[in-house]
Motif scaffolding. Structure first.
Motif, PDB file in Angstrom:
ATOM      1  N   GLU A   6       0.831  -1.199   0.000  1.00 36.62           N
ATOM      2  CA  GLU A   6       0.000   0.000   0.000  1.00 36.62           C
ATOM      3  C   GLU A   6       0.871   1.257   0.000  1.00 36.62           C
ATOM      4  OE1 GLU A   6      -2.027  -2.940   2.964  1.00 36.62           O
ATOM      5  OE2 GLU A   6      -0.002  -2.233   2.488  1.00 36.62           O
ATOM      6  N   GLY A   8       0.298   5.939  -0.242  1.00 44.63           N
ATOM      7  CA  GLY A   8      -0.617   7.058  -0.375  1.00 44.63           C
ATOM      8  C   GLY A   8      -1.173   7.616   0.919  1.00 44.63           C
ATOM      9  N   ARG A  19      -5.718   9.565  -1.731  1.00 47.00           N
ATOM     10  CA  ARG A  19      -5.923   8.423  -2.622  1.00 47.00           C
ATOM     11  C   ARG A  19      -4.904   7.356  -2.258  1.00 47.00           C
ATOM     12  NH1 ARG A  19      -4.458   7.124  -8.683  1.00 47.00           N
ATOM     13  NH2 ARG A  19      -6.276   5.907  -9.358  1.00 47.00           N
ATOM     14  N   SER A  21      -3.197   3.637  -2.822  1.00 47.17           N
ATOM     15  CA  SER A  21      -2.923   2.676  -3.883  1.00 47.17           C
ATOM     16  C   SER A  21      -2.439   1.368  -3.275  1.00 47.17           C
ATOM     17  CB  SER A  21      -1.844   3.212  -4.827  1.00 47.17           C
ATOM     18  OG  SER A  21      -2.257   4.413  -5.441  1.00 47.17           O
ATOM     19  N   CYS A  22      -2.698   0.276  -3.974  1.00 48.90           N
ATOM     20  CA  CYS A  22      -2.227  -1.036  -3.548  1.00 48.90           C
ATOM     21  C   CYS A  22      -1.713  -1.756  -4.784  1.00 48.90           C
ATOM     22  CB  CYS A  22      -3.349  -1.824  -2.889  1.00 48.90           C
ATOM     23  SG  CYS A  22      -2.928  -3.539  -2.490  1.00 48.90           S
ATOM     24  N   ALA A  23      -0.432  -2.070  -4.779  1.00 52.85           N
ATOM     25  CA  ALA A  23       0.184  -2.780  -5.888  1.00 52.85           C
ATOM     26  C   ALA A  23       0.323  -4.252  -5.540  1.00 52.85           C
ATOM     27  CB  ALA A  23       1.557  -2.184  -6.183  1.00 52.85           C
ATOM     28  N   ARG A  72     -10.302  -0.624  -9.497  1.00 54.78           N
ATOM     29  CA  ARG A  72      -9.350  -1.710  -9.748  1.00 54.78           C
ATOM     30  C   ARG A  72      -8.815  -1.589 -11.164  1.00 54.78           C
ATOM     31  NH1 ARG A  72     -10.750  -7.902  -8.002  1.00 54.78           N
ATOM     32  NH2 ARG A  72      -8.843  -8.897  -8.750  1.00 54.78           N
ATOM     33  N   ALA A  78      -3.420  -3.424  -9.734  1.00 56.20           N
ATOM     34  CA  ALA A  78      -3.524  -2.410  -8.688  1.00 56.20           C
ATOM     35  C   ALA A  78      -4.975  -2.148  -8.318  1.00 56.20           C
ATOM     36  CB  ALA A  78      -2.861  -1.112  -9.141  1.00 56.20           C
ATOM     37  N   TYR A  80      -7.297   0.876  -5.881  1.00 61.06           N
ATOM     38  CA  TYR A  80      -7.190   2.214  -5.338  1.00 61.06           C
ATOM     39  C   TYR A  80      -8.370   2.486  -4.401  1.00 61.06           C
ATOM     40  CZ  TYR A  80      -4.231   2.401  -9.453  1.00 61.06           C
ATOM     41  OH  TYR A  80      -3.277   2.120 -10.393  1.00 61.06           O
ATOM     42  N   GLN A  82     -10.110   6.027  -3.297  1.00 64.71           N
ATOM     43  CA  GLN A  82     -10.221   7.475  -3.292  1.00 64.71           C
ATOM     44  C   GLN A  82     -11.055   7.873  -2.079  1.00 64.71           C
ATOM     45  OE1 GLN A  82      -8.891   9.859  -5.405  1.00 64.71           O
ATOM     46  NE2 GLN A  82      -9.737  11.355  -3.973  1.00 64.71           N
ATOM     47  N   CYS A  96      -4.717  -3.205   2.485  1.00 66.18           N
ATOM     48  CA  CYS A  96      -5.221  -3.809   1.264  1.00 66.18           C
ATOM     49  C   CYS A  96      -5.214  -5.329   1.458  1.00 66.18           C
ATOM     50  CB  CYS A  96      -4.289  -3.413   0.121  1.00 66.18           C
ATOM     51  SG  CYS A  96      -4.637  -4.166  -1.461  1.00 66.18           S
TER      52      CYS A  96
END
Length: 124
Positions: A6, A8, A19, A21-23, A72, A78, A80, A82, A96
């Motif tokens: 994760e 952000g 926002r 993010s998760c990669a 997604r 990834a 997200y 928001q 995540c």
């Protein structure tokens, strides 16, 4: 195995936006549903949002409905989150999570892989 990272998180004033993010990496082709959870100090981890495999269906906790949006991007592995109109009670570590089998869920126990979390702090 799926690895999740994760990013952000940060400090924001009430009413602000972030926002997350998760990669994902590893066996991403095995991932079905994805979710966001959060955990505040002294409290249990709680469900925030979830999304199905295609990204066409999302589900939110009542506490964030209308303020948070999960999305997604399967091409880039990834997801997200928001977050708009943030409140002090949104302060928590956000995680995540990935679920390999089954539909979206709100239960912590249904998710197989977890990220390390990212801190979100909302000041009043």
């Amino acid at each position: 195995q799926v690895q999740l990272v994760e990013s952000g998180g940060g400090l924001v004033q009430a009413g602000g936006t972030l926002r997350l993010s998760c990669a994902a990496s590893g066996r991403t082709f095995s991932v079905n549903a994805m979710g966001w959870f959060r955990q505040a100090p002294g409290k249990e981890r709680e469900f925030v949002a979830a999304i199905n495999r295609s990204g066409g269906y999302t589900y939110y906790a009542d506490s964030v409905k209308g303020r948070f949006t999960m999305s997604r991007d399967n091409a880039n592995n990834a997801v997200y989150l928001q977050m708009n109109s943030l409140k002090p009670e949104d302060t928590a570590v956000y995680y995540c999570a990935a679920r390999m089998m089954g539909p979206i869920s709100t239960r912590v126990a249904d998710f197989n892989s977890w990220g390390q979390g990212t801190q979100v702090t909302v000041s009043s």
